[in-house]
Structures are given as structure tokens and as C-alpha cells.
Design an enzyme around this catalytic site. Structure first.
Site, mmCIF file in Angstrom:
data_model
loop_
_atom_site.group_PDB
_atom_site.id
_atom_site.type_symbol
_atom_site.label_atom_id
_atom_site.label_comp_id
_atom_site.label_asym_id
_atom_site.label_seq_id
_atom_site.Cartn_x
_atom_site.Cartn_y
_atom_site.Cartn_z
ATOM 1 C CG ASP A 31 -16.294 -16.553 7.957
ATOM 2 O OD1 ASP A 31 -16.395 -15.632 7.119
ATOM 3 O OD2 ASP A 31 -16.183 -17.746 7.638
ATOM 4 C CE LYS A 69 -12.482 -10.570 7.965
ATOM 5 N NZ LYS A 69 -12.888 -11.907 8.431
ATOM 6 C CG HIS A 102 -16.465 -8.801 5.091
ATOM 7 N ND1 HIS A 102 -15.457 -7.894 4.947
ATOM 8 C CD2 HIS A 102 -15.865 -10.023 5.118
ATOM 9 C CE1 HIS A 102 -14.294 -8.531 4.894
ATOM 10 N NE2 HIS A 102 -14.519 -9.821 4.973
ATOM 11 C CD GLN A 131 -9.865 -13.636 2.370
ATOM 12 O OE1 GLN A 131 -8.971 -12.869 2.052
ATOM 13 N NE2 GLN A 131 -11.064 -13.565 1.843
#
Ligand code: GDP
Ligand code: IMO
Ligand code: MG
Length: 429
Positions: free
Chosen positions: A13, A16, A41, A224
Site C-alpha cells: 500500500d 504503487k 491498487h 504487496q
């Protein structure tokens, strides 16, 4: 020509999705290489928010998107996401999205096992997203998985499912005390998925090789974060795939010599969802303020994210593990308004100072963060687009990060929107 990998440096988080969307203005191809719909995302374009779980974040910029062999795919989630994007005017036809024939399928029993196991573990749970990610990767490694290449051949699919459903049902019934599964409805449902997804299935490795030979620039979108990596993270409080940059190659079918750069995405502070150690976690009012100001709620499960200061031990672990070539700092705007800002520069453990991230969770849980305190800034920086225009204390904070990591900061994000960004160095230009 550049081929760039984007990875999260902390516990996920980091932002990205926003950065992949931003860089997809110039990149030609965007590839997801690991994880599944445990990822969430977020992209914000012209005030509109999009959250993607499986479809690469290059889709909004109309770039060719690939789901690589290293991803585990829940076909229903993928279809729902394609429909959601189409409804919002985004083209997700087979010319814009491709799925590796080698990617593994998340089956209904994977989700059931994930949820029931977590329930059984009680306080010792991992805090998974409950999407069946771990059980699916387990079956991949134990050679009981089902891939897209089998999905699109109904006979093969049925044979494979029937060859291990008895064992799954035994486990579901006798260990997890859940109802066993009837194969027929699964076969019927997955045959429908196959019809819908068949045009999307391809040999991703071959297509990426052709794209590179044709001079296209590739962007690899990690999911991740480095400290959730199955090998290098805070095991067992990790996800079930390799999240480090090396997996961009095995998870998509290209060789390491093709990669020209690795960008580490760094949230200006640290967050974590789910259980597991987090040395610079804040349990006080400051942690609460960061959580609220940063709107730190999980994009997949809606859970509150735990918050803490930026941790250089964590960050330098990521620099090494990923071979980072530059950093992107996100959510810098969230730190505005604090009198002072702390950076964790090392851990105190039994009278010693540690600067390498410990492998033992027993050691890690006893580590106390050592802080360097910097002055904060009160200005709203979200409208700034040139680094030199940032307040002096903000630049000082960034300079300290560059000094600790010996890496340049190429991009600074000062808001969730695509253009709320200071691009010092565009990796594709
Ligand atoms: P990802 O999983 O790494 O793509 O990150 P998430 O999308 O789960 O979480 C990042 C959150 O922060 C999302 O809500 C983004 O819209 C938001 N975000 C990203 N960059 C910034 C930023 O620079 N400032 C602020 N305030 N929010 C940001
Ligand atoms: P993105 O890509 C943050 C965490 C879960 C849990 C652990 C294992 O959005 O950064 P899993 O369902 O993978 O078996 O859960 O990993 N986790 C994430 N945390 N961001 C993510 O993805 C995550 N994906 C998994 O909360 O602690
Ligand atoms: Mg996320």
C-alpha cells in the site's frame, strides 16, 4: 529503451498503483508478475477513483496489459473487474489485456481453506485477505494446481479437478469442519469462465520477448511489499509469493538481463495491514493522526492500516533485496502539519544497535526504534510541482532519505491524483 520494475519497499500500500498509472504515460506495456486479488491498487484520474486488484494499473492509460504466470487469478474477480472497468468506459478487450496460460487459478476451495484456517487460528492468525492466495500458491508448489492452459481445455480441467477434489473434500470436512464441494457446479462455472476468458489467454513470455525486440518499453507492477515477501519478509506474517524485484523475471517469463531499473516505492511513513511485527508502529495520537490524514484503510478489505514513522532499517533492507536504482516517495503531503517528524535509523536490541533487519521475529519483537528527529513543516505541499518549491524542512526530510539510502529520489507524490506529483526524473525519458 528502459524496462522498469516497480516494487513496494515496506508492507504494501505504498502507492504503487498511482505510480504505475503515472509512468504508463510513456511505458508501452504493463505486467503484473505475482500476487493476486489480495492487492488493491488505487488510481485517481480527474477526481475519479479506480481500484484494481488483478488488471495491471496501465489499463487507464490504454497500454497493453499482461497478467504473468506468477499471478494467481480468481476468474470471477477478474471478470467482475473487467466488467467494472468497461462500465466506466475503459477498454479491456483481448487486444488490451492478456493472461498467461501458465497462471494458476484460485479455486473455490482455496478461499474456503484460507478463511476457515484463519478462523481456527484465532489470535495466532496471519490476518490474510481471505482471498485464497496462500492455499492457491501451496497447490502450485505441491503440483496440484490448475492453470489457464487447463481451464481452456474442458476435458483437462475436469480430469485435474477430479484427481484431487476428494483429498480437498476430506480436509474441508474432517479438519476444517466445512461442507465438502460437489464437482459438477464447479465444472459448469469454470467452463463458463473458460468461454469468456479464452480470447485473453496467451504465451506471455513469447509476447513480452517480441515487445522488447520491437523496441517497446515495459513496466513491471509489483504487488504487496518487500517485507511481505515469502522468503525475505516477516515470516510467517507474509504473503505467499516473492514480492521482490527478482520475481519480475520468473513471474513473467523474461530474463534478468532485460531489466534496466528498479524503482522502490516508499510511503513517507510506514503502514501495515494484518498481523506481524512493525518496530516503528505508533500507538499514540500521532499514529491516529497519520491514519486519519492519510485515509489509511485497506483498498481490498477496508481494514484500518497500522501506522508508524519511516524506518530506514526496513528501507535499506529493500534497497539491497531489490537492487533498487531509485526511490519514489509517496504521501509526503500527509506529513504536513506535524511539529517534528521521526526517522527510525536503527534498532536497539539488548544494548546493541542493529541496522540490518533481523530474521528472527523473536529478536524483531524486542527491537526498540532509535529515532532521528527532524523539524516538520506546516505548509500544504499538494499543489507544488517543482522540487525546489518545497518548504526547506520538506527538502531536508527528502535529503536525509537520500543520504541514508545512497539513492536518488526520482518522483515525489504529494496527493492521490495522477498529476499531484513532482517528477524529478522520468525513468522512461
Ligand atoms: P498500492 O497498493 O501500493 O497501489 O497502494 P494503495 O492504493 O492500496 O494505497 C495507497 C493510497 O494512498 C490510495 O488511496 C491512493 O489513492 C493514496 N495515495 C497515493 N499517493 C498519494 C499521495 O501522494 N498523497 C495522498 N494523500 N494519497 C496518496
Ligand atoms: P498491495 O498490492 C497490504 C497482507 C495481508 C496479510 C498478509 C497475508 O495493495 O500493496 P494474503 O491474503 O496475501 O495471504 O495475506 O499480507 N497483504 C497486503 N497488505 N497490501 C497488499 O497488497 C497486501 N496483500 C496482502 O494483510 O497481512
Ligand atoms: Mg494496496
Amino acid at each position: 529503451m528502459a524496462n522498469i520494475v516497480i516494487v513496494g519497499t515496506q508492507w504494501g500500500d505504498e502507492g504503487k498503483g498511482k505510480i504505475v498509472d503515472l509512468l504508463s504515460d510513456i511505458a508501452d506495456v504493463v505486467v503484473r508478475f505475482q500476487g493476486g486479488n489480495n492487492a488493491g491498487h488505487t488510481m485517481v484520474v480527474n477526481g475519479e477513483q479506480f481500484i484494481s486488484h488483478l488488471v495491471p494499473s496501465g489499463i487507464l492509460q490504454k497500454k497493453k496489459c499482461y497478467i504473468g504466470n506468477g499471478v494467481v487469478v480468481d476468474p470471477q474477480v477478474l471478470i467482475d473487474e473487467m466488467d467494472y472497468l468497461s462500465c466506466r468506459g475503459i477498454d479491456v478487450g483481448p487486444h488490451s489485456l492478456k493472461i498467461s496460460e501458465l497462471a494458476h487459478l484460485i479455486m473455490p476451495y482455496h478461499k474456503m481453506i484460507d478463511i476457515a484456517r484463519e478462523h481456527l487460528k484465532g489470535d495466532l492468525k496471519i490476518g490474510t485477505t481471505g482471498r485464497g492466495i496462500g492455499p492457491c500458491y501451496e497447490d502450485k508448489v505441491s503440483r496440484r494446481g490448475i492453470r489457464f492452459v487447463e481451464l481452456i481445455d474442458p476435458e483437462l480441467f475436469q480430469d485435474r479437478l477430479l484427481s484431487f477434489l476428494d483429498e480437498k473434500n476430506y480436509y474441508l470436512k474432517n479438519y476444517l469442519s466445512t461442507a465438502p464441494l460437489d464437482p459438477q457446479p464447479i465444472i459448469a462455472t469454470f467452463n463458463r469462465y473458460a468461454e469468456r476468458l479464452l480470447p485473453y489467454v496467451t504465451n506471455v513470455s513469447v509476447e513480452l520477448d517480441q515487445a522488447i525486440s520491437a523496441g517497446k518499453q515495459l513496466l513491471f507492477e509489483g504487488a504487496q511489499g518487500t517485507h511481505l515477501d515469502i522468503d525475505h519478509g516477516t515470516y510467517p506474517y507474509v504473503t505467499s509469493s516473492n514480492t521482490v524485484s527478482g520475481n519480475a523475471c520468473s513471474g513473467s517469463g523474461i530474463g534478468p538481463g532485460r531489466i534496466t531499473g528498479v524503482i522502490g516505492i516508499v510511503k513517507a511513513y510506514t503502514t501495515r495491514v494484518g498481523q506481524g511485527p512493525f518496530p516503528s508502529e505508533l500507538f499514540d495520537e500521532t499514529g491516529g493522526r497519520i491514519q486519519q490524514k492519510g485515509a489509511e484503510f485497506g483498498a481490498t478489505t477496508g481494514r484500518k492500516r497500522r501506522c508508524g514513522w519511516l524506518d530506514m532499517v526496513v528501507l535499506n533492507n529493500s534497497v539491497r533485496l531489490n537492487g533498487l536504482t531509485s526511490l519514489t516517495i509517496t504521501k509526503l503531503d500527509v506529513l504536513g502539519g506535524f511539529d517534528h517528524i521521526n526517522i527510525c535509523t536503527g534498532y536497539e536490541y539488548q544494548g546493541k544497535v542493529l541496522t540490518d533487519f533481523p530474521s528472527s521475529l523473536k529478536v524483531l519483537s524486542k527491537c526498540k526504534p532509535i529515532y532521528e528527529t527532524l523539524p516538520g513543516w506546516s505548509e500544504d505541499i499538494s499543489n507544488i510541482r517543482i522540487k525546489e518549491d518545497l518548504p526547506r524542512n520538506t527538502r531536508n526530510y527528502l535529503n536525509r532519505i537520500e543520504a541514508f539510502t545512497c539513492l536518488p529520489i526520482g518522483i515525489i507524490s504529494v496527493g492521490p491524483g495522477r498529476h499531484e506529483t513532482i517528477v524529478v526524473n522520468h525513468p522512461f525519458l
